[in-house]
Design an enzyme around this catalytic site. Structure first.
Site, PDB file in Angstrom:
ATOM      1  N   GLY A   1      18.475 -50.849 -46.840  1.00 52.74           N
ATOM      2  CA  GLY A   1      18.770 -49.425 -46.956  1.00 52.74           C
ATOM      3  C   GLY A   1      18.367 -48.515 -45.529  1.00 52.74           C
ATOM      4  O   GLY A   1      18.907 -47.514 -45.126  1.00 52.74           O
ATOM      5  N   ASP A   2      17.030 -48.777 -45.004  1.00 51.61           N
ATOM      6  CA  ASP A   2      16.736 -48.133 -43.946  1.00 51.61           C
ATOM      7  C   ASP A   2      17.403 -48.424 -42.823  1.00 51.61           C
ATOM      8  O   ASP A   2      17.478 -47.414 -41.858  1.00 51.61           O
ATOM      9  CB  ASP A   2      14.959 -48.721 -43.535  1.00 51.61           C
ATOM     10  CG  ASP A   2      14.367 -48.355 -44.827  1.00 51.61           C
ATOM     11  OD1 ASP A   2      14.312 -47.387 -45.480  1.00 51.61           O
ATOM     12  OD2 ASP A   2      13.154 -49.015 -45.145  1.00 51.61           O
TER      13      ASP A   2
ATOM     14  N   ASP B   1       3.981 -54.716 -43.537  1.00 50.85           N
ATOM     15  CA  ASP B   1       4.475 -55.654 -44.853  1.00 50.85           C
ATOM     16  C   ASP B   1       3.795 -56.957 -44.655  1.00 50.85           C
ATOM     17  O   ASP B   1       4.020 -57.608 -43.981  1.00 50.85           O
ATOM     18  CB  ASP B   1       6.003 -55.704 -44.842  1.00 50.85           C
ATOM     19  CG  ASP B   1       6.832 -54.434 -44.867  1.00 50.85           C
ATOM     20  OD1 ASP B   1       6.237 -53.220 -45.200  1.00 50.85           O
ATOM     21  OD2 ASP B   1       8.027 -54.290 -44.739  1.00 50.85           O
TER      22      ASP B   1
END
Length: 319
Positions: A251-252, A13
């Site tokens: 969310g992960d 990222d």
């Protein structure tokens, strides 16, 4: 303890921070550029591993510097990388993230993630009680092949259909637990949904997606918590309100924590509450995979240690 096996993406990222997000056609001045290990598959695997579940990751990296850095990071988190292959024909997956006021926009360039195939599953062993997890950053036929193997072995399958896109009923039928946010639910159910909607609308949308009575659909609603439709009945697990710094990977974290607790034999309700707490810790840190909490950190919130010391007031005398 049973195993968690994640088939999914591994990304670097590249995060640019700014005061606000640019409008279309606009340039804004940024503050800094940061590099964090990420990818939905890697994030979920790291979350499960740090929360105590024996966890293996299936995926691909490019033969480049990002690939080397990510492999070293994942190994240090305790993730089994026996099924992570190196691809010379594609670069390591990369996500370009803009972060402003704790909210993010993300552009994902799949790279080697797009080459993950059924062949990568050949040596993977699954057993009854294991939890098989995947998301939509690798090819859908690979996910279907993975879940077919998992179903045959008696493992529980968890699908996080993100980034959201249409998929066929055959794949949906292989899913035991579907985990998605309100945006993804709205797209798949073809309904306009907002995070402020009444829970009844989310229940209706989830029911429209259910492939069978045994399927569970979990809708993550941020600080409101998570709404699960289990055997047709709604179950609400309240959220934990915190000051968010970076929501990337929340969310992960939820998915990985849910998988870890289910692999440990927890009930769905207990696993949902545990995953909510884990995600609330994650959003208070920068980055995706590096922000995943440990089991000790989650336990400290769920079961805080009683205060001790000489200055503690004695309990009241019984009447």
């Amino acid at each position: 303890m049973n195993h968690v096996v994640v088939a999914g993406s591994i990304n670097m990222d590249v995060v640019a921070t700014a005061e606000r997000h640019p409008r279309i056609g606009e340039t804004v001045a940024g503050k800094e550029v940061l590099y964090f290990p990420g990818g939905k598959g890697a994030n979920q695997a790291v979350a499960a591993a740090k929360l105590g579940a024996p966890t293996a990751l299936i995926g691909r990296l490019g033969a480049d510097a990002f690939g080397q850095e990510l492999r070293a990071f994942l190994a240090a988190q305790g993730v089994d990388l026996s099924f992570v292959r190196e691809s010379t024909e594609a670069h390591t997956g990369t996500a370009i993230v803009t972060l402003a006021n704790a909210d993010n926009t993300i552009v994902v360039v799949p790279g080697a993630n797009g080459l993950v195939s059924a062949d990568d599953l050949a040596a993977v062993e699954l057993a009854q009680g294991d939890v098989a997890v995947s998301q939509f950053e690798i090819p859908l036929p690979t996910i279907a092949a993975f879940f077919k193997r998992a179903r045959a072995a008696g493992a529980t399958t968890i699908l996080n259909p993100a980034p959201a896109r249409a998929f066929d009923s055959e794949l949906l039928g292989l899913v035991d637990i579907l985990v998605l946010n309100e945006t993804e639910l709205g797209l798949l159910a073809e309904m306009e949904l907002s995070d402020t909607d009444d829970t009844a609308r989310f229940v209706d949308a989830a029911r429209s997606l259910c492939a069978s009575e045994d399927q569970t659909i979990c809708v993550t609603l941020g600080k409101r918590g998570v709404l699960a439709l289990a055997r047709g009945e709604p179950v609400m697990a309240p959220g934990r309100e915190v000051t968010a710094i970076d929501t990337t990977g929340a969310g992960d974290c939820f998915v990985g924590a849910l998988a870890a607790r289910l692999a440990n034999g927890a009930s769905l309700r207990e696993a949902l509450g545990y995953a909510n707490v884990a995600a609330s810790i994650c959003v208070q840190r920068m980055g995706a995979a590096p922000s995943m909490p440990t089991a000790a950190e989650v336990a400290a919130i769920i079961n805080p240690a009683p205060s001790s010391g000489r200055n503690v007031d004695p309990p009241p005398a019984p009447p």
